[in-house]
Design a protein around this motif. Structure first.
Motif, mmCIF file in Angstrom:
data_model
loop_
_atom_site.group_PDB
_atom_site.id
_atom_site.type_symbol
_atom_site.label_atom_id
_atom_site.label_comp_id
_atom_site.label_asym_id
_atom_site.label_seq_id
_atom_site.Cartn_x
_atom_site.Cartn_y
_atom_site.Cartn_z
ATOM 1 N N LEU A 110 -12.337 -9.314 -5.192
ATOM 2 C CA LEU A 110 -11.405 -9.242 -4.094
ATOM 3 C C LEU A 110 -9.979 -9.538 -4.787
ATOM 4 O O LEU A 110 -8.879 -8.757 -4.593
ATOM 5 N N LEU A 111 -9.884 -10.618 -5.298
ATOM 6 C CA LEU A 111 -8.649 -10.981 -5.987
ATOM 7 C C LEU A 111 -8.046 -10.133 -7.106
ATOM 8 O O LEU A 111 -6.940 -9.710 -6.962
ATOM 9 N N LEU A 112 -8.901 -9.703 -7.891
ATOM 10 C CA LEU A 112 -8.530 -8.650 -8.958
ATOM 11 C C LEU A 112 -8.286 -7.416 -8.676
ATOM 12 O O LEU A 112 -7.375 -6.799 -9.201
ATOM 13 N N PHE A 113 -8.975 -6.742 -7.547
ATOM 14 C CA PHE A 113 -9.014 -5.422 -7.323
ATOM 15 C C PHE A 113 -8.468 -4.921 -6.033
ATOM 16 O O PHE A 113 -8.018 -3.973 -5.730
ATOM 17 N N LYS A 114 -8.759 -5.950 -5.002
ATOM 18 C CA LYS A 114 -8.540 -5.528 -3.726
ATOM 19 C C LYS A 114 -7.453 -6.106 -2.795
ATOM 20 O O LYS A 114 -7.593 -6.166 -1.748
ATOM 21 N N SER A 115 -6.466 -6.942 -3.485
ATOM 22 C CA SER A 115 -5.542 -7.600 -2.867
ATOM 23 C C SER A 115 -4.482 -6.854 -2.569
ATOM 24 O O SER A 115 -3.368 -7.688 -2.016
ATOM 25 N N SER A 116 -4.380 -5.671 -2.928
ATOM 26 C CA SER A 116 -2.839 -4.988 -2.805
ATOM 27 C C SER A 116 -2.515 -5.033 -1.300
ATOM 28 O O SER A 116 -3.291 -4.585 -0.486
ATOM 29 N N GLY A 117 -1.255 -5.311 -1.044
ATOM 30 C CA GLY A 117 -0.873 -5.632 0.506
ATOM 31 C C GLY A 117 -1.080 -6.917 0.866
ATOM 32 O O GLY A 117 -0.285 -7.222 2.023
ATOM 33 N N SER A 118 -1.683 -7.590 0.286
ATOM 34 C CA SER A 118 -1.765 -9.110 0.887
ATOM 35 C C SER A 118 -0.806 -9.913 0.297
ATOM 36 O O SER A 118 -0.283 -9.796 -0.911
ATOM 37 N N SER A 119 -1.025 -11.107 0.500
ATOM 38 C CA SER A 119 -0.061 -12.326 -0.013
ATOM 39 C C SER A 119 -0.663 -12.559 -1.479
ATOM 40 O O SER A 119 0.189 -13.346 -2.102
ATOM 41 N N MET B 22 6.513 2.097 -6.415
ATOM 42 C CA MET B 22 6.672 0.885 -5.831
ATOM 43 C C MET B 22 5.489 0.596 -4.949
ATOM 44 O O MET B 22 5.362 -0.382 -4.700
ATOM 45 N N HIS B 23 4.993 1.816 -4.188
ATOM 46 C CA HIS B 23 3.891 1.250 -3.094
ATOM 47 C C HIS B 23 2.565 1.804 -3.467
ATOM 48 O O HIS B 23 1.555 1.518 -2.732
ATOM 49 N N PHE B 113 -2.181 2.171 -12.443
ATOM 50 C CA PHE B 113 -2.067 0.993 -11.227
ATOM 51 C C PHE B 113 -1.988 1.585 -9.859
ATOM 52 O O PHE B 113 -2.157 0.816 -8.743
ATOM 53 N N LYS B 114 -1.566 2.706 -9.571
ATOM 54 C CA LYS B 114 -1.026 3.110 -8.554
ATOM 55 C C LYS B 114 -1.739 4.633 -7.687
ATOM 56 O O LYS B 114 -1.110 4.880 -6.988
ATOM 57 N N SER B 115 -2.784 4.621 -8.374
ATOM 58 C CA SER B 115 -3.342 6.127 -8.067
ATOM 59 C C SER B 115 -4.460 6.011 -7.040
ATOM 60 O O SER B 115 -5.144 7.094 -6.600
ATOM 61 N N SER B 116 -4.668 5.091 -6.651
ATOM 62 C CA SER B 116 -5.801 4.746 -5.337
ATOM 63 C C SER B 116 -5.595 5.455 -4.336
ATOM 64 O O SER B 116 -4.387 5.491 -3.695
ATOM 65 N N GLY B 117 -6.404 6.233 -4.013
ATOM 66 C CA GLY B 117 -6.405 7.248 -2.792
ATOM 67 C C GLY B 117 -6.212 8.726 -3.359
ATOM 68 O O GLY B 117 -6.287 9.557 -2.541
ATOM 69 N N SER B 118 -5.701 8.768 -4.495
ATOM 70 C CA SER B 118 -5.168 10.217 -4.867
ATOM 71 C C SER B 118 -6.567 10.727 -5.783
ATOM 72 O O SER B 118 -7.366 9.994 -5.985
#
Lengths: 204, 204, 204, 204
Positions: A110-119, B22-23, B113-118
DNA sequence: TATGAATGAGTCTTCATTCAT
DNA sequence: CATGAATGAAGACTCATTCAT
């Protein structure tokens, strides 16, 4: 109803962890968590302020363990050239990491891969940063203690070596390595890394 | 109207690249792209079929360059023990990587880093996989050529070393290293890695 | 707030029914339904999963009634030549239809004319098909019982006669016939149809 | 470019007809028509004012044929009791219909099933209405000529019989009947209908 | 504690049509 | 005659969160 409150709290956390693991923080739906937990969506908010708080609570033990590991690592025991000639020291550090990985498999994922968008989305970077600083500090102290060695290593190199730790953890988790495989890898990595550092620091 | 068409197309691409950077792909909003580009949301669809096409178009040159680099790297020139005693070979490979990084800074960031979902969300893994396979193949061939060396290295170790490439690229990009810093790092990394591999392969 | 929940649910259904009736399933907008119901668009989704579910819920009672009517009609009571000489049998069947029409005026209109795009869009065809099969089976059984009659009638003719039922229902609904008008029509239709079938089947 | 203008116009019409047939008026996209015609979307508007005009132009010949058929049918030739005792008259009328169906198969399909959203969406009803009026007028004139017959038939019954025409056409088209099947059906329908009307009008 | 209802902003994408060139 | 660009409205649906009960 018949489920005790603390049970519900735990159930939310467990299901949330599954969902976060599968879809990532941002793409995990509170609705789905509620649905799978068999409770109402709004009832979740009686236990947690918001999605982020759930995430933080899941990662809380891991964060603690990481912090502890880091401060342990930062002790002065390692300030000896033996660190690079016997396996013991590095081995001890790596074993700490292994313990971490084996105890907090899911949470690390979770921490390394899935935390995007969280604090916690920047936590990985932060740790690497702190590791780097500790590494630089370590080199400085070693130079003071053993003036003959070379510590003319770029900050960035130290940084890359620091990030290695997390990358390795990430890879171990991604590939679901078992204990034996991890141990084998670690001995290889120590052999590889020790030789590398000795060369760079011109030891012997 | 007053803006020439190709301008707008480029503008969309540039703004999209910023937003993606950025996002991330998934959390980039077509609405926002349109807004920042000063055009109508629906007008974007006169230039691109959908969000993914914009992303792919941004990464198109990089993908080509990566594929070329990989096939170059996969030549037989490297099948010599000199690879581990002189800097030339590794240096050449690393310089290729540097060129890639310096030419496609932003795009690499997107890809890594930013390609998730694509449609490129698994590209990083794929490359590491291919790199790993190439690495294992390389070790096998070396063993055939130089039976005395040891290639008893776990697949996972090769995998970690392969992923290193991408991680290093990622770090270089994240930290906006300049050319000099990159060069310095590379020489360090070669020195470090060469010593490591020599040790592992028991080359004298 | 002040409106009770079930009220709102009913209100959505009623307004949706009106909209479906006016514009058909496909061209009915969820936005408009919400607007006319005085609630938020997204709030509709607290009551129904999607547009199709609203449609199905509206038609649910009608579908049940139709299925019941069809299975009643498919009994063996009708296997007698009297079916074509006394009015009783046909009259009974037609009265069933009348009941259906009078009880489910609007819903029938939806099902027969406005269901394109919904999960019921082929229901009309299906019923006609089943009616046709039942008709053919009926003729076969009659021939077995009364070998002298002629059943040399094309499948398509039976099909057209079967679709008549639905067309008649459709017309009754479109023209808002009252009970008296319906009764009058039915006696005419029975007289007309009985004579026709007698002729075709060469009964006396 | 090299295509002559009138060609393009025709091509648009043909492709539009296919699209309308497949998806219906409303769900046919001008974009797709342009794409399949190999021209620009906006260029269509140099040939036709809007989507509806294309639809109307496609149906223009059919509409003319229908109008002609209707006025022919409304002649005074049919004002004879023979209409119901010999097959000739009805046969002639039905053959007109067959001709219509066979000559304008596709267009009829469009008009009867696919016109929703276009300016012809109510044409089916209109025709039935006119047919009904003609039928009522016919009965009145017959009564004047042959006072002994009964014309005490409800308007709605005449209406249903009128709508039958269109329904039969619709069914013939839907089921792609060949000429032989159509002829067989027609003789059955005439036999059936003649007997029915004779009974209702108390002829003989 | 638990619930159902409510919200407003958000998602990507398609539409027929217009207009300046 | 042809084009590419532009538009605004619309499509169904999801989101995390709030609130009164």
């Amino acid at each position: 109803m018949q489920t005790k409150k603390e049970n519900i709290r735990q159930q939310i956390l467990e299901i949330a962890r599954d969902e976060f693991t599968m879809h990532g923080f941002k793409d995990t739906s509170m609705r789905v968590i509620a649905l799978k937990a068999g409770i109402t969506l709004s009832n979740i908010y009686n236990y947690f302020r918001n999605k982020d708080e759930i995430f933080r609570e899941i990662l809380y033990p891991l964060i603690g363990a990481i912090e502890k590991t880091l401060s342990d690592h930062n002790s002065n025991d390692n300030l000896t050239l033996d660190y690079f000639s016997t396996d013991d020291y590095q081995s001890r550090d790596l074993k700490r990491m292994v313990t971490l990985v084996e105890n907090y498999k899911t949470e690390l994922k979770l921490l390394l891969f899935k935390s995007s968008g969280s604090s916690y989305e920047n936590y990985r970077e932060e740790i690497t940063l702190r590791n780097t600083e500790m590494g630089l500090e370590y080199l400085k102290k070693m130079k003071e203690k053993y003036p003959s060695i070379s510590v003319d290593v770029s900050t960035f190199f130290v940084h890359v070596m620091s990030s290695m730790w997390l990358n390795i953890m990430a890879e171990i988790i991604s590939h679901s390595l078992n204990h034996e495989q991890i141990t084998k890898f670690i001995s290889e990595y120590i052999e590889f890394g020790t030789a590398g550092w000795q060369k760079l620091m011109k030891i012997i």
